[in-house]
Write a protein that holds these residues in place. Structure first.
Motif, short mmCIF file in Angstrom:
data_model
loop_
_atom_site.label_atom_id
_atom_site.label_comp_id
_atom_site.label_asym_id
_atom_site.label_seq_id
_atom_site.Cartn_x
_atom_site.Cartn_y
_atom_site.Cartn_z
N ALA A 120 1.06 -1.27 0.06
CA ALA A 120 -0.08 0.10 0.07
C ALA A 120 0.89 1.35 0.04
N LYS A 176 0.41 4.62 -0.70
CA LYS A 176 0.01 6.10 -0.45
C LYS A 176 1.00 6.82 0.31
N ASN A 223 -4.47 4.71 -3.29
CA ASN A 223 -5.82 5.28 -2.60
C ASN A 223 -6.48 6.29 -3.58
N ILE A 278 -7.07 0.85 -4.41
CA ILE A 278 -7.84 0.20 -3.26
C ILE A 278 -8.38 1.42 -2.38
N ILE A 295 -11.59 -3.92 5.01
CA ILE A 295 -10.61 -3.04 5.82
C ILE A 295 -10.93 -3.57 7.10
N SER A 354 -0.87 -3.46 7.90
CA SER A 354 0.47 -3.78 8.73
C SER A 354 0.30 -4.44 9.98
N VAL A 407 -0.12 -4.09 2.73
CA VAL A 407 0.81 -3.60 3.67
C VAL A 407 1.55 -2.55 3.24
N ARG A 423 3.19 7.00 8.29
CA ARG A 423 2.93 8.02 7.32
C ARG A 423 2.87 9.44 7.95
N TRP A 444 -9.67 7.94 3.98
CA TRP A 444 -10.81 7.38 4.26
C TRP A 444 -11.67 8.56 5.15
C1 LIG Z 1 -3.14 2.61 3.89
C2 LIG Z 1 -3.92 1.08 3.44
C3 LIG Z 1 -3.47 -0.09 3.72
C4 LIG Z 1 -2.22 -0.33 4.48
O1 LIG Z 1 -1.90 0.18 5.57
P1 LIG Z 1 -0.79 0.06 6.52
O2 LIG Z 1 -1.44 0.18 8.09
O3 LIG Z 1 0.23 1.16 6.45
O4 LIG Z 1 -0.41 -1.36 6.41
C5 LIG Z 1 -4.41 -1.38 3.23
N1 LIG Z 1 -5.42 -1.04 2.78
C6 LIG Z 1 -5.75 0.15 2.50
C7 LIG Z 1 -7.25 0.03 1.66
C8 LIG Z 1 -5.25 1.15 2.85
O5 LIG Z 1 -5.83 2.25 2.50
#
Ligand SMILES: *Cc1c(COP(=O)(O)O)cnc(C)c1O
Length: 260
Positions: free
Chosen positions: A41, A43, A64, A92, A176, A218, A234, A242, A250
């Motif tokens: 992931a 972003k 994202n 995603i 999620i 993660s 992940v 971040r 979101w």
């Molecule tokens: C950011 C994100 C992840 C990964 O998140 P981490 O906690 O940094 O691993 C997974 N899925 C989606 C939809 C995300 O937006």
């Protein structure tokens, strides 16, 4: 070591560590390690760092937001011409119907299909472009009204609509997990997604090759694997925390409870 070499080494080390814990979660569970794919992931992570990750063997990125993904995708292909052809990009994030044309410019897969109108408009656009798109149906298993995804009780109708769309190739279901104080807080949602998948398979709504489960991040990917994840997403465990809070991605989500 130069700074880029050190950065590559750090990413390589984190990737190897995560892959090793994915593999051991699989082994503990009697599953083949190849049964779980790792999506990064990405972003907030710049193209330069994605190029390093690709050098370390990463082949699957998830973005994202289109305003971030489109320039990053273009830049990545410029700076990583050798690895770019073997990298697949998934979308995603929440997808607005007026952004469909843009998402199709870079995405090989959209994991966040969560409503009928999106299915209809994706199908119409893909038919016009005469191409296929891989998709997942995103289900809201967290019970949080603020999270995206179709309600579990409405998932079957949406899955049927996707399966009937000639230009959509249904891979499976995505969710999620509940963000809580412990990774265990996500387990009931992950289990719910697997039970739903099993039910849709048993009733032949899903074909045998449409049973992928994209779940786990993660904090909770090992729990997700124990509950049957075939793809884990992940980010921060590889690239570090971040600077931008996830609430920016979101938009309607609530901050996780600090203590439960
Ligand atoms: C950011 C994100 C992840 C990964 O998140 P981490 O906690 O940094 O691993 C997974 N899925 C989606 C939809 C995300 O937006």
């Amino acid at each position: 070591m130069t700074a880029p070499q050190a950065a590559t080494a750090a990413i390589a080390e984190r990737l190897a560590k995560i892959r090793a814990s994915i593999d051991s979660a699989c082994t503990r569970d009697g599953r083949a390690p190849e049964s779980v794919t790792l999506l990064l992931a990405t972003k907030t992570v710049p193209a330069e760092r994605l190029a390093l990750a690709a050098d370390c063997g990463a082949t699957l990125f998830g973005e994202n937001r289109l305003q971030e993904a489109l320039p990053k995708h273009a830049r990545f292909r410029e700076i990583a011409p050798a690895t770019a052809p073997r990298v697949e990009w998934h979308f995603i994030g929440h997808l607005q119907t007026n952004k469909i044309k843009q998402v199709l410019r870079f995405a090989d897969c959209v994991q966040s299909v969560d409503r009928l109108r999106l299915v209809e408009q994706l199908e119409a656009r893909l038919a016009r472009e005469q191409r296929q798109l891989q998709v997942f149906v995103q289900v809201n298993t967290s019970g949080e009204a603020s999270k995206y995804g179709v309600a579990p009780e409405d998932a079957e109708d949406l899955v049927r609509a996707v399966a009937a769309a000639p230009h959509l190739s249904l891979c499976g279901l995505m969710t999620i997990g509940r963000l809580g104080a412990s990774p265990e807080d996500a387990r009931p949602g992950f289990r719910q997604l697997r039970v739903l998948r099993d039910h849709l398979r048993a009733t032949a709504v899903l074909a045998p090759d449409q049973g992928a489960l994209s779940m786990g991040m993660s904090a909770d990917y090992e729990v997700a694997i124990e509950e049957g994840a075939t793809l884990v997403r992940v980010g921060s465990a590889v690239f570090g925390e971040r600077g931008t809070p996830d609430t920016a991605y979101w938009p309607e989500s609530v901050a996780p409870p600090s203590e439960t």
